[in-house]
Write a protein that holds these residues in place. Sequence first.
Motif, PDB file in Angstrom:
ATOM      1  N   ALA A  37      41.747  40.785  29.342  1.00 31.57           N
ATOM      2  CA  ALA A  37      40.432  40.726  28.700  1.00 31.57           C
ATOM      3  C   ALA A  37      40.106  39.340  28.157  1.00 31.57           C
ATOM      4  O   ALA A  37      38.945  39.040  27.871  1.00 31.57           O
TER       5      ALA A  37
ATOM      6  N   ALA B 188      32.451  37.039  35.694  1.00 29.11           N
ATOM      7  CA  ALA B 188      31.774  37.873  34.694  1.00 29.11           C
ATOM      8  C   ALA B 188      30.719  38.676  35.439  1.00 29.11           C
ATOM      9  O   ALA B 188      29.774  38.110  35.985  1.00 29.11           O
TER      10      ALA B 188
ATOM     11  N   GLY C 197      32.057  44.063  33.340  1.00 26.55           N
ATOM     12  CA  GLY C 197      32.821  43.092  32.574  1.00 26.55           C
ATOM     13  C   GLY C 197      33.535  42.102  33.479  1.00 26.55           C
ATOM     14  O   GLY C 197      33.004  41.666  34.498  1.00 26.55           O
TER      15      GLY C 197
END
Length: 320
Positions: free
Chosen positions: A268, A296, A301
């Motif tokens: 992440a 991105a 995400g």
Amino acid sequence: MTETLIKLDNVSKVYQDKTVVSNLSLDVHAGEFLVLVGSSGSGKTTTLKMVNQLITQTEGAVIFKGKNVSEYNLRDLRLQIGYVLQQIALFPNMTVGQNISLIPEMKKQPKAATSKMVDDLLREVDMDPANYRHRMPNELSGGEQQRIGILRAFAANQDVVLMDEPFSALDPILRSQLQALVKKIHQQFGTTIIFVTHDMDEALRLGDRIAVMRHGQILQVDTPEEIVKNPANSFVSELFANSMAQDVFGVYLSRLELLDYLEVQPDANATVDLETSATVGEAIKLLAQRDTITLATKKNGLAVLTKAQLFKFISEFQDM
């Protein structure tokens, strides 16, 4: 449930003996980016212009904010609906600042707040207010004029902005920059946008939903993912398959996202290398030095594009 801001209820437009739009029904949700696509003559622009009554429907009803548009004073209706054309028409006798602030001033918004907003918007598009606010339109390049026209449409904080192929005459680099600008402003202000284009890749890049038109009727209204993966019929399928850039290097990476060529990025905190608004050509430059890049994405995400998946896409490109 998402609020319906605009409702086209069985609208038709007939010119003499030619039906341009036929019994079309469509709900436009508040805050969404809806793109109308289709081949030339499909009725896209006519449908768009019926929203602000630049064209009056022959039959059916156009409902705006729960009220039939026929009940509005036309000036009051259009003060709530922005309009951006392919050829931006800035007022030549007004400065950049005056062009942008025109509608807010007509709506008698506070001058200090309007002035600040003009400066803020100019900074958003990398145009220093000190250098640009007092310039005249003839002192701007074509791309700069286009940016000011877009800012003017959003500056009024109108409920809806209609955009009729605003980028079709621009070079690819400027077109990509302005697409990103409109998407950014849309996300920032939450303005409802109805956008007409004949460029299917542009539709996939920008739209929350896409309405595919043919012969004055809507064939399918759905998300970009569903349009690509589950087209309603062969026409929709071929329309989007044939939309791929002739040069694979110009294909947006958002297309690879829709077609599941990307993998989930487990980290992440990974550094983002590119947005999905970048192209295959840009990705190739990075992948020449490594095996993966982090993207991105609009929907999911962070994602990974591997060298293997990119070259798999390129090899399958001609078969799409």
